[in-house]
Structures are given as C-alpha cells and as structure tokens.
Design a protein around this motif. Sequence first.
Motif, PDB file in Angstrom:
ATOM      1  N   HIS A 153       0.457   1.679   9.090  1.00 49.36           N
ATOM      2  CA  HIS A 153      -0.163   2.366   7.959  1.00 49.36           C
ATOM      3  C   HIS A 153       0.206   1.714   6.641  1.00 49.36           C
ATOM      4  CE1 HIS A 153      -2.446   6.195   7.889  1.00 49.36           C
ATOM      5  NE2 HIS A 153      -2.201   6.149   6.588  1.00 49.36           N
ATOM      6  N   GLY A 154      -0.733   1.732   5.707  1.00 44.41           N
ATOM      7  CA  GLY A 154      -0.456   1.292   4.354  1.00 44.41           C
ATOM      8  C   GLY A 154       0.163   2.415   3.541  1.00 44.41           C
ATOM      9  N   GLN A 155       1.184   2.085   2.765  1.00 40.90           N
ATOM     10  CA  GLN A 155       1.887   3.106   1.996  1.00 40.90           C
ATOM     11  C   GLN A 155       0.974   3.799   0.988  1.00 40.90           C
ATOM     12  OE1 GLN A 155       5.110   1.598  -0.460  1.00 40.90           O
ATOM     13  NE2 GLN A 155       6.272   3.476  -0.167  1.00 40.90           N
ATOM     14  N   ASN A 156      -0.017   3.072   0.478  1.00 40.62           N
ATOM     15  CA  ASN A 156      -0.893   3.611  -0.560  1.00 40.62           C
ATOM     16  C   ASN A 156      -2.277   3.986  -0.028  1.00 40.62           C
ATOM     17  OD1 ASN A 156       1.179   3.149  -2.447  1.00 40.62           O
ATOM     18  ND2 ASN A 156       0.470   1.053  -2.810  1.00 40.62           N
ATOM     19  N   ASP A 157      -2.371   4.293   1.255  1.00 40.56           N
ATOM     20  CA  ASP A 157      -3.649   4.680   1.857  1.00 40.56           C
ATOM     21  C   ASP A 157      -4.109   6.005   1.247  1.00 40.56           C
ATOM     22  OD1 ASP A 157      -5.763   5.490   3.541  1.00 40.56           O
ATOM     23  OD2 ASP A 157      -4.880   4.457   5.262  1.00 40.56           O
ATOM     24  N   GLU A 158      -5.269   5.998   0.597  1.00 36.95           N
ATOM     25  CA  GLU A 158      -5.806   7.211  -0.018  1.00 36.95           C
ATOM     26  C   GLU A 158      -6.840   7.905   0.864  1.00 36.95           C
ATOM     27  OE1 GLU A 158      -7.246   6.229  -3.883  1.00 36.95           O
ATOM     28  OE2 GLU A 158      -5.254   5.797  -4.689  1.00 36.95           O
ATOM     29  N   PRO A 161      -3.748   9.764   3.983  1.00 34.42           N
ATOM     30  CA  PRO A 161      -2.469   9.593   3.288  1.00 34.42           C
ATOM     31  C   PRO A 161      -1.305   9.371   4.244  1.00 34.42           C
ATOM     32  CG  PRO A 161      -3.701  11.434   2.361  1.00 34.42           C
ATOM     33  CD  PRO A 161      -4.420  11.014   3.610  1.00 34.42           C
ATOM     34  N   LEU A 162      -0.371   8.535   3.790  1.00 32.88           N
ATOM     35  CA  LEU A 162       0.795   8.228   4.608  1.00 32.88           C
ATOM     36  C   LEU A 162       1.553   9.488   5.012  1.00 32.88           C
ATOM     37  CD1 LEU A 162       2.840   6.314   5.901  1.00 32.88           C
ATOM     38  CD2 LEU A 162       3.893   6.037   3.633  1.00 32.88           C
ATOM     39  N   ARG A 185       4.367  -1.639   2.538  1.00 31.39           N
ATOM     40  CA  ARG A 185       4.372  -1.302   1.116  1.00 31.39           C
ATOM     41  C   ARG A 185       3.198  -1.965   0.401  1.00 31.39           C
ATOM     42  NH1 ARG A 185      10.767  -2.032  -0.613  1.00 31.39           N
ATOM     43  NH2 ARG A 185      11.613  -0.424   0.789  1.00 31.39           N
ATOM     44  N   SER A 186       2.704  -1.288  -0.590  1.00 37.09           N
ATOM     45  CA  SER A 186       1.664  -1.768  -1.516  1.00 37.09           C
ATOM     46  C   SER A 186       0.281  -1.887  -0.889  1.00 37.09           C
ATOM     47  CB  SER A 186       2.052  -3.114  -2.149  1.00 37.09           C
ATOM     48  OG  SER A 186       1.871  -4.201  -1.246  1.00 37.09           O
ATOM     49  N   GLY A 188      -3.202  -0.332   0.942  1.00 41.51           N
ATOM     50  CA  GLY A 188      -3.997   0.876   0.997  1.00 41.51           C
ATOM     51  C   GLY A 188      -4.641   1.031   2.358  1.00 41.51           C
ATOM     52  N   HIS A 189      -5.880   1.531   2.367  1.00 38.53           N
ATOM     53  CA  HIS A 189      -6.620   1.734   3.613  1.00 38.53           C
ATOM     54  C   HIS A 189      -7.313   0.420   3.954  1.00 38.53           C
ATOM     55  CE1 HIS A 189      -8.472   4.224   6.698  1.00 38.53           C
ATOM     56  NE2 HIS A 189      -9.648   3.712   6.392  1.00 38.53           N
TER      57      HIS A 189
END
Length: 215
Positions: A153-158, A161-162, A185-186, A188-189
Amino acid sequence: MNPLDTETIELLPVGATPRQLFVLLHDAGGTAADMLELGNLLGGAFPEAAVLIPEGLSGPHADAAGAAAAGLDDAAALAARVEALAAFVRAQQQRFEILQSDTALAGFGAGASLALAFSDAHDGLAGRLLSFGGGYQVWPARAPALTTLHLLHGQNDEVVPLARTRSDFDHLMELGADATLDVARSLGHELHPALMDQAVTRLQTCVPLRAWTAV
C-alpha cells in the motif's frame, strides 16, 4: 459468462510448460494493459509461470469503508464477480494443469478488493494473493488456511486510505492469518515499481506459514 471467453493478455513461457500461474486484476476504470509492467516483472522473476491478465472482471471500486454507501458493488454483485473470477481461475488451472498451491492472484485497487473477497470465499484456490491498494468490502470471519496474503500500500493513498488497510491487516492478525503488510512512503494510489519489487521479494522469500505448521 464463459470464463474462457474473457478477453485476456497472456504472457507464457517460451518453449516450456507452465509450472506456475499468475492471474492479474486491473483497477476500476482501467484495462488489462495497466497490469503489463507487473506481468512482465513476474514473468521475468518466475520464467516458468503463465501470467494472465483478464479484461473487465473487476467491478466498481469497492473500498471496505464506503462501497455500500456510495452505491457501488453490493453484496450480491460482489459475490457474482467472485464466482466469475473463480470460474476463470479454475479453467486456467485445468488448461495448464497447474495446482491451486502454484497459483497466485495479484490485483490493484478494485482488482485487489475483488481478490481479497475471492480469498475469503475460495480459500486455497490460489496459494498466494498480492493486494496493491485494495481493501476488504466485508471483513472475513475466519482466516484463510491455504492462502498467504501480501498487502502492499501507498502511505498517501486517497482512494483506499492506509488506515483502512492497516485495520484490515490487524483484523487478519487477530484471526491468525498468514499475511504481510508493506507500506511505501510518499506513494499514493498507484502500482509503483517499489511496491512491485517488494511483491516479488515477498513471493521469493516468504515461506507460507502452513509449511511450518505442517512440520
């Protein structure tokens, strides 16, 4: 739906009979071609594998927190998609004479959410599952006994969400599932090379827990 009629990108080993099977599932609104980079990476890491990327088996994006409220896949629609995927996987296993334990599913976004639902409904039909940026629509009541789950998973997945995926993972741990969680880290999706490389590492180095408990 006839599973063999599904339009599919096929990456097959040259001059060899496949000994492993990967089925890759794209995100909502995407196409099979979106998964080609991952497919080529898996084919290079596992040269005796057949890598299949079916078109259109994934449905609307179904994150575990908001699918029903957003009017996307309901329980019946999700179950129908799971059964269509199961029929496709079984047909390919029979076609290539590949064991369930030598089969892996990998999905991104809605494809990952579908794969997770599949693992709950059909424990062991695939020995490994890679979930990139996905989440459960409905939490499993029990841990899969014959499927190892790798959540990436990406930490900034909108989109998913993580925090939701961490809750999924904590729930799996409470059930005693054989599962891992890797967070980049850093990111997204996105189906990023860093996550794909980590997925290959997990496949190559993680011995399924059932192999230890059977000793």
